[in-house]
Design an enzyme around this catalytic site. Structure first.
Site, PDB file in Angstrom:
ATOM      1  N   HIS A 181       0.828  -1.226   0.130  1.00 17.72           N
ATOM      2  CA  HIS A 181      -0.076   0.021   0.009  1.00 17.72           C
ATOM      3  C   HIS A 181       1.076   1.203  -0.007  1.00 17.72           C
ATOM      4  CE1 HIS A 181      -3.752   2.015   1.523  1.00 17.72           C
ATOM      5  NE2 HIS A 181      -2.921   3.127   1.207  1.00 17.72           N
TER       6      HIS A 181
ATOM      7  N   HIS B 286       1.817   5.381  -1.779  1.00 14.40           N
ATOM      8  CA  HIS B 286       1.327   6.397  -2.163  1.00 14.40           C
ATOM      9  C   HIS B 286       2.382   7.051  -3.000  1.00 14.40           C
ATOM     10  CE1 HIS B 286      -2.759   6.672  -0.839  1.00 14.40           C
ATOM     11  NE2 HIS B 286      -2.278   6.161   0.476  1.00 14.40           N
TER      12      HIS B 286
ATOM     13  N   LYS C  22      -8.969  -0.237  -6.173  1.00 16.01           N
ATOM     14  CA  LYS C  22      -8.869   0.343  -4.699  1.00 16.01           C
ATOM     15  C   LYS C  22     -10.232   1.193  -4.588  1.00 16.01           C
ATOM     16  CE  LYS C  22      -7.549   1.856  -0.649  1.00 16.01           C
ATOM     17  NZ  LYS C  22      -6.676   2.882  -0.518  1.00 16.01           N
TER      18      LYS C  22
ATOM     19  N   HIS D  25     -10.522   1.442   1.686  1.00 13.79           N
ATOM     20  CA  HIS D  25     -10.225   2.269   2.454  1.00 13.79           C
ATOM     21  C   HIS D  25     -11.417   2.002   3.355  1.00 13.79           C
ATOM     22  CE1 HIS D  25      -8.546   5.943   4.509  1.00 13.79           C
ATOM     23  NE2 HIS D  25      -9.621   5.808   4.987  1.00 13.79           N
TER      24      HIS D  25
ATOM     25  N   HIS E 146      -4.761  -0.881   5.500  1.00 15.26           N
ATOM     26  CA  HIS E 146      -4.403  -0.114   6.847  1.00 15.26           C
ATOM     27  C   HIS E 146      -5.195  -0.401   8.026  1.00 15.26           C
ATOM     28  CE1 HIS E 146      -7.092   3.065   5.102  1.00 15.26           C
ATOM     29  NE2 HIS E 146      -5.971   3.113   4.232  1.00 15.26           N
TER      30      HIS E 146
ATOM     31  N   ASP F 118       1.462   2.442   3.625  1.00 14.90           N
ATOM     32  CA  ASP F 118       0.662   3.589   3.401  1.00 14.90           C
ATOM     33  C   ASP F 118       1.404   4.746   3.459  1.00 14.90           C
ATOM     34  OD1 ASP F 118      -1.755   5.196   2.880  1.00 14.90           O
ATOM     35  OD2 ASP F 118      -2.557   4.984   4.885  1.00 14.90           O
TER      36      ASP F 118
HETATM   37  C1  NCD Z   1      -3.496   8.829   2.101  1.00 12.69           C
HETATM   38  C2  NCD Z   1      -2.950  10.027   1.147  1.00 12.69           C
HETATM   39  O1  NCD Z   1      -2.525  11.030   1.710  1.00 12.69           O
HETATM   40  O2  NCD Z   1      -3.075   9.893   0.088  1.00 12.69           O
HETATM   41  N1  NCD Z   1      -3.575   9.629   3.375  1.00 12.69           N
HETATM   42  C3  NCD Z   1      -3.553   8.935   4.582  1.00 12.69           C
HETATM   43  O3  NCD Z   1      -3.434   9.408   5.755  1.00 12.69           O
HETATM   44  N2  NCD Z   1      -3.375   7.722   4.943  1.00 12.69           N
HETATM   45  C4  NCD Z   1      -4.786   8.486   1.706  1.00 12.69           C
HETATM   46  C5  NCD Z   1      -5.220   7.193   2.236  1.00 12.69           C
HETATM   47  O4  NCD Z   1      -4.638   6.190   2.286  1.00 12.69           O
HETATM   48  O5  NCD Z   1      -6.060   7.457   3.344  1.00 12.69           O
HETATM   49 ZN    ZN Z   2      -3.331   4.989   1.494  1.00 10.93          ZN
END
Ligand code: NCD
Ligand code: ZN
Length: 340
Positions: free
Chosen positions: A13, A15, A96, A135, A169, A241
């Site tokens: 996971h 970003h 997702k 999520h 998460h 995450d």
């Molecule tokens: C994530 C993001 O910033 O893209 N933020 C987070 O607090 N985890 C998005 C997500 O996975 O919720």
């Molecule tokens: Zn995330």
């Protein structure tokens, strides 16, 4: 044990963002991981074949020579039909699903959770063997959002018994308990939810770099997460995450949600597992379980860690990492790509 070698570590996971941020963060993940499940919440979200291909190419360019598999995801929409998903089957590892507005860039997500409205898409995913990552948060009181979402997970798991559903998460004991009730429910767990509670975020001075969705919860929740992660329960996988935001978006009156952990993840996990006498379980938690659950074969890469202090840099580009300036008792000392 003072050293440890992890074979093909995976972050299920992640970003990576886009543009300049992608250029900064992609090499950091690629330096330590063999591959990662790439989240689609760009603006606009990754929701067709062209966007998947072009985003994948930008990631590859940012990663450069390093062997790093991009396991791409598509942003869930309830109007995806069998033919559309079938045409993308080879380009994606999962879809997702975000509830609308629940987190960063999720405005185009699902409203209301009427399972009948989602059925055609979910049925197609089930037939095509495409896992569904969720999520899972309601729009209720922030500490209750994840627990309130569990009935949705249960209904989905019951109605689509052949669909692999990954609770992303997870941050509560309720989610940990739900895992074993349905054969087709799985979960990712982050580093930060294993390390912190709400006390660390807001119990003293407010620490914006620890603010994320879902918010870190109670001690008993952290205990429950640790119990399944440290034992490498076969249905849980590591998913950082890691969610970078520029410093000025975090240290602001409206602090963006997300903790940036990619460059410290393996060292901090080693320290945590070591301190619980569980180092022998780390391989399963950060690689083997994900390989089995997703049926993937990541590129060869082995990462050697040693019990030597690592001082976390204050900044990576414009991003402040978790534990900035602090010392972690373990370090990545060597990464070997390719070969056997
Ligand atoms: C994530 C993001 O910033 O893209 N933020 C987070 O607090 N985890 C998005 C997500 O996975 O919720
Ligand atoms: Zn995330």
């Amino acid at each position: 044990m003072d050293s440890l070698t992890i074979d093909r570590p995976l972050d299920m996971h992640l970003h990576l963002r886009d543009g300049e941020m992608l250029e900064v963060v992609a090499p950091l993940s690629a330096a330590h991981f063999s591959g990662a499940l790439i989240m689609p919440n760009l603006l606009p979200p990754v929701s067709d074949g062209k966007m998947l291909r072009e985003y994948g190419e930008r990631i590859a360019a940012a990663v450069g020579e390093e062997s790093f598999e991009r396991y791409m995801t598509l942003f869930f929409r309830s109007d995806y039909d069998y033919d559309f998903l079938s045409s993308l089957r080879e380009s994606i590892t999962a879809v997702k699903l975000y509830p609308a507005g629940i987190t960063t860039n999720s405005e185009g997500g699902v409203e209301g959770f009427d399972i009948a409205e989602l059925s055609e898409t979910l049925e197609a995913m089930s037939e095509l063997g495409i896992p569904l990552c969720i999520h899972g948060e309601s729009n209720g009181f922030v500490m209750d959002r994840e627990a309130e979402f569990i009935p949705v997970y249960e209904k989905l798991a019951e109605n689509f018994p052949h669909l692999k559903i990954i609770m992303e998460h997870i941050s509560t004991k309720e989610s940990v308990e739900a895992l074993d009730r349905y054969e087709n429910l799985f979960a990712t767990i982050t580093l930060h939810h294993l390390l912190i509670t709400l006390d660390d975020v807001a119990g003293g001075l407010l620490r914006p770099h620890l603010f994320c969705k879902p918010i870190a919860k109670r001690y008993e929740d952290r205990e429950a997460l640790r119990s399944v992660a440290l034992s490498a329960h076969p249905k849980v996988m590591f998913g950082s995450d890691s969610a970078p935001h520029p410093r000025n978006a975090k240290e602001a009156p409206g602090c963006a949600a997300g903790v940036f952990t990619a460059p410290i993840a393996l060292a901090a996990l080693s320290e945590l597992f070591d301190s619980h006498g569980a180092l022998d379980r780390l391989q399963a938690f950060v690689s083997d379980n994900a390989r089995r659950i997703y049926d993937i074969e990541p590129p060869a890469k082995s990462v050697e860690l040693r019990k030597e202090p690592f001082v976390v840099p204050e900044r990576f580009g414009t991003v402040v990492p978790m534990m900035a300036g602090e010392e972690i008792g373990w370090s990545v000392v060597k990464v070997t790509q390719g070969g056997e």
